[in-house]
Design an enzyme around this catalytic site. Structure first.
Site, PDB file in Angstrom:
ATOM      1  N   LYS A 124       1.127  -0.893  -0.612  1.00  0.00           N
ATOM      2  CA  LYS A 124      -0.003  -0.034   0.200  1.00  0.00           C
ATOM      3  C   LYS A 124       0.788   0.782  -0.057  1.00  0.00           C
ATOM      4  CE  LYS A 124      -1.967  -1.354   3.476  1.00  0.00           C
ATOM      5  NZ  LYS A 124      -1.392  -2.366   4.156  1.00  0.00           N
ATOM      6  N   ARG A 168      -9.743   1.459   8.709  1.00  0.00           N
ATOM      7  CA  ARG A 168      -9.793  -0.053   8.429  1.00  0.00           C
ATOM      8  C   ARG A 168     -10.655  -0.580   9.650  1.00  0.00           C
ATOM      9  NH1 ARG A 168      -3.766   0.691   8.682  1.00  0.00           N
ATOM     10  NH2 ARG A 168      -2.460  -1.079   8.906  1.00  0.00           N
ATOM     11  N   ARG A 185      12.052  -5.880   4.837  1.00  0.00           N
ATOM     12  CA  ARG A 185      11.234  -4.534   4.635  1.00  0.00           C
ATOM     13  C   ARG A 185      12.580  -4.167   6.042  1.00  0.00           C
ATOM     14  NH1 ARG A 185       5.647  -2.385   6.251  1.00  0.00           N
ATOM     15  NH2 ARG A 185       5.957  -3.207   7.840  1.00  0.00           N
ATOM     16  N   ARG A 196      11.366  -1.983  11.069  1.00  0.00           N
ATOM     17  CA  ARG A 196      10.344  -0.864  11.604  1.00  0.00           C
ATOM     18  C   ARG A 196       9.997  -1.968  12.969  1.00  0.00           C
ATOM     19  NH1 ARG A 196       5.198   0.357   8.202  1.00  0.00           N
ATOM     20  NH2 ARG A 196       3.751  -1.005   9.784  1.00  0.00           N
ATOM     21  N   ARG A 209      -1.112  -8.466  13.726  1.00  0.00           N
ATOM     22  CA  ARG A 209      -1.503  -7.256  12.381  1.00  0.00           C
ATOM     23  C   ARG A 209      -1.768  -8.367  11.587  1.00  0.00           C
ATOM     24  NH1 ARG A 209       4.238  -5.235  11.920  1.00  0.00           N
ATOM     25  NH2 ARG A 209       3.350  -4.435   9.305  1.00  0.00           N
TER      26      ARG A 209
HETATM   27  P1  AP5 Z   1       4.572  -1.918   1.895  1.00  0.00           P
HETATM   28  O1  AP5 Z   1       4.018  -0.718   0.963  1.00  0.00           O
HETATM   29  O2  AP5 Z   1       5.178  -1.308   2.852  1.00  0.00           O
HETATM   30  O3  AP5 Z   1       3.748  -2.044   2.275  1.00  0.00           O
HETATM   31  P2  AP5 Z   1       1.901  -1.923   3.079  1.00  0.00           P
HETATM   32  O4  AP5 Z   1       1.093  -2.381   2.525  1.00  0.00           O
HETATM   33  O5  AP5 Z   1       2.325  -0.597   3.314  1.00  0.00           O
HETATM   34  O6  AP5 Z   1       2.343  -2.556   4.793  1.00  0.00           O
HETATM   35  P3  AP5 Z   1       2.001  -2.311   6.443  1.00  0.00           P
HETATM   36  O7  AP5 Z   1       2.860  -3.470   6.910  1.00  0.00           O
HETATM   37  O8  AP5 Z   1       2.922  -0.017   5.955  1.00  0.00           O
HETATM   38  O9  AP5 Z   1       0.999  -1.733   6.406  1.00  0.00           O
HETATM   39  P4  AP5 Z   1       0.301  -1.480   8.136  1.00  0.00           P
HETATM   40  O10 AP5 Z   1      -0.799  -1.650   8.043  1.00  0.00           O
HETATM   41  O11 AP5 Z   1       1.067  -2.699   9.200  1.00  0.00           O
HETATM   42  O12 AP5 Z   1       1.032  -0.360   8.463  1.00  0.00           O
HETATM   43  P5  AP5 Z   1       0.529   0.973   8.629  1.00  0.00           P
HETATM   44  O13 AP5 Z   1       2.455   1.668   8.851  1.00  0.00           O
HETATM   45  O14 AP5 Z   1      -0.556   1.605   7.974  1.00  0.00           O
HETATM   46  O15 AP5 Z   1       5.264  -3.025   1.216  1.00  0.00           O
HETATM   47  C1  AP5 Z   1       5.807  -4.123   2.244  1.00  0.00           C
HETATM   48  C2  AP5 Z   1       7.461  -4.618   1.598  1.00  0.00           C
HETATM   49  O16 AP5 Z   1       7.473  -5.337   0.661  1.00  0.00           O
HETATM   50  C3  AP5 Z   1       8.285  -3.353   1.790  1.00  0.00           C
HETATM   51  O17 AP5 Z   1      10.388  -3.389   2.094  1.00  0.00           O
HETATM   52  C4  AP5 Z   1       8.155  -3.416  -0.194  1.00  0.00           C
HETATM   53  O18 AP5 Z   1       9.785  -2.541  -0.574  1.00  0.00           O
HETATM   54  C5  AP5 Z   1       7.621  -4.748  -0.589  1.00  0.00           C
HETATM   55  N1  AP5 Z   1       7.376  -4.314  -1.897  1.00  0.00           N
HETATM   56  C6  AP5 Z   1       6.368  -3.435  -2.238  1.00  0.00           C
HETATM   57  N2  AP5 Z   1       5.844  -3.634  -3.154  1.00  0.00           N
HETATM   58  C7  AP5 Z   1       6.333  -4.866  -3.502  1.00  0.00           C
HETATM   59  C8  AP5 Z   1       5.855  -6.015  -4.636  1.00  0.00           C
HETATM   60  N3  AP5 Z   1       5.554  -5.095  -5.835  1.00  0.00           N
HETATM   61  N4  AP5 Z   1       8.125  -6.852  -5.412  1.00  0.00           N
HETATM   62  C9  AP5 Z   1       8.335  -6.566  -3.874  1.00  0.00           C
HETATM   63  N5  AP5 Z   1       8.158  -6.404  -2.626  1.00  0.00           N
HETATM   64  C10 AP5 Z   1       7.578  -5.221  -2.437  1.00  0.00           C
HETATM   65  O19 AP5 Z   1       0.281   1.074   9.747  1.00  0.00           O
HETATM   66  C11 AP5 Z   1       1.031   0.686  11.582  1.00  0.00           C
HETATM   67  C12 AP5 Z   1      -0.098   0.823  12.459  1.00  0.00           C
HETATM   68  O20 AP5 Z   1      -0.508   1.406  12.678  1.00  0.00           O
HETATM   69  C13 AP5 Z   1      -0.852  -0.141  12.630  1.00  0.00           C
HETATM   70  O21 AP5 Z   1      -0.402  -1.863  13.065  1.00  0.00           O
HETATM   71  C14 AP5 Z   1      -1.952   0.712  14.016  1.00  0.00           C
HETATM   72  O22 AP5 Z   1      -1.105   0.175  15.125  1.00  0.00           O
HETATM   73  C15 AP5 Z   1      -1.789   1.753  13.279  1.00  0.00           C
HETATM   74  N6  AP5 Z   1      -2.693   2.857  12.648  1.00  0.00           N
HETATM   75  C16 AP5 Z   1      -2.588   2.568  10.732  1.00  0.00           C
HETATM   76  N7  AP5 Z   1      -3.644   3.289  10.897  1.00  0.00           N
HETATM   77  C17 AP5 Z   1      -4.087   3.014  11.976  1.00  0.00           C
HETATM   78  C18 AP5 Z   1      -6.245   3.006  11.876  1.00  0.00           C
HETATM   79  N8  AP5 Z   1      -6.808   3.625  10.713  1.00  0.00           N
HETATM   80  N9  AP5 Z   1      -6.848   3.003  12.932  1.00  0.00           N
HETATM   81  C19 AP5 Z   1      -5.929   2.417  13.700  1.00  0.00           C
HETATM   82  N10 AP5 Z   1      -4.708   1.339  13.830  1.00  0.00           N
HETATM   83  C20 AP5 Z   1      -4.252   2.221  12.314  1.00  0.00           C
HETATM   84 MG    MG Z   2       2.550   0.234   4.951  1.00  0.00          MG
END
Ligand code: AP5
Ligand code: MG
Ligand code: ZN
Length: 224
Positions: A17, A93, A130, A162, A173
């Site tokens: 994402k 979410r 990552r 991270r 998660r």
């Molecule tokens: P990446 O692009 O980082 O993946 P992502 O889908 O963004 O996954 P996240 O882990 O960031 O999602 P998340 O929901 O856990 O975290 P968030 O920050 O939103 O890609 C992942 C890896 O793959 C990278 O190394 C990248 O280089 C690689 N990659 C990408 N595309 C690729 C491809 N095509 N081929 C190969 N490799 C590839 O949330 C973090 C925390 O914040 C949550 O756990 C929660 O505690 C809190 N939070 C955030 N939003 C909310 C909400 N709305 N409600 C409640 N809590 C929240």
């Molecule tokens: Mg992300």
């Protein structure tokens, strides 16, 4: 694309994402709004708010709905989001968050929801590998590291793993994704706003698929 377009990207943790939202924001000249990035910035600032959010994040738990909703509401009131539109990443979410989002936006609300589909075994591999820049959030991985493994190519910031990319937090998660976030797919499908895009393959290929899907759907919206 129509100015002021409001997009949303859904998908499991590690689906890409963040990686794709950054590119789409550049392509369509719209702000990228990531609640995860906003919380990580708050944690870095050392504020009371950041300290509270960190406890949830490091354990892989969701930050409480009212906190996230307040944060997004404030961000969406800024001029760039009001006039240019946005791509939301990591919000909503939960169904409660999706309902709150509907209330925040003028009609027709979110225009298009992109569901980035990647099997669980692949996201697990991606998350383990990552690495991220603590300053600008640029993503790297062990297969695609910066020139100096600890220094960001974009801004010179420190590149680290991270805090929530631990085995136990990742498991939690993904569990929460299935319980709380996956129901949003059916929710947006019912509203005829969902497009599913295959998230497997080189990031450039995935990006092309997303742009094709967005342009096709939003043109349809204009012609209708
Ligand atoms: P990446 O692009 O980082 O993946 P992502 O889908 O963004 O996954 P996240 O882990 O960031 O999602 P998340 O929901 O856990 O975290 P968030 O920050 O939103 O890609 C992942 C890896 O793959 C990278 O190394 C990248 O280089 C690689 N990659 C990408 N595309 C690729 C491809 N095509 N081929 C190969 N490799 C590839 O949330 C973090 C925390 O914040 C949550 O756990 C929660 O505690 C809190 N939070 C955030 N939003 C909310 C909400 N709305 N409600 C409640 N809590 C929240
Ligand atoms: Mg992300
Ligand atoms: Zn950086």
């Amino acid at each position: 694309m129509v100015p002021g377009t409001r997009l949303l990207i859904l998908g499991k943790q590690g689906a890409g994402k963040g990686t794709q939202a950054v590119r789409l924001a550049r392509h369509y000249a719209i702000p990228h709004i990531s609640t995860g990035d906003m919380f990580r910035a708050a944690v870095r600032s050392g504020s009371e708010f950041g300290r509270k959010a960190r406890k949830f994040m490091d354990a892989g738990e969701l930050v409480p709905d009212d906190v996230v909703i307040g944060l997004v509401q404030e961000r969406l009131r800024e001029n760039d989001a009001r006039y240019r539109g946005f791509i939301l990443d990591g919000f909503p979410r939960t169904v409660l968050q999706a309902e709150a989002l509907d209330d925040m936006l003028p009609d027709p609300g979110i225009e298009l929801v992109l569901d980035l589909e990647v099997p669980t075994d692949i996201v697990l591999r991606r998350l383990a590998s990552r690495r991220v820049c603590v300053e600008c959030g640029t993503n790297y991985s062990l297969e695609n590291p910066p020139t100096d493994p600890e220094t960001c190519d974009v801004c010179g910031g420190k590149v680290v793993q991270r805090e929530d990319d631990t085995v136990s937090a990742i498991r939690r998660r993904l569990e929460l994704y299935e319980e709380q976030t996956a129901p949003l797919i059916a929710w947006y499908m019912k509203k005829d706003k969902l497009v599913t895009v295959d998230g497997v393959g080189h990031p450039d290929k995935v990006n092309e698929r997303l742009i094709r899907a967005i342009d096709r759907r939003l043109r349809r919206g204009v012609e209708a």
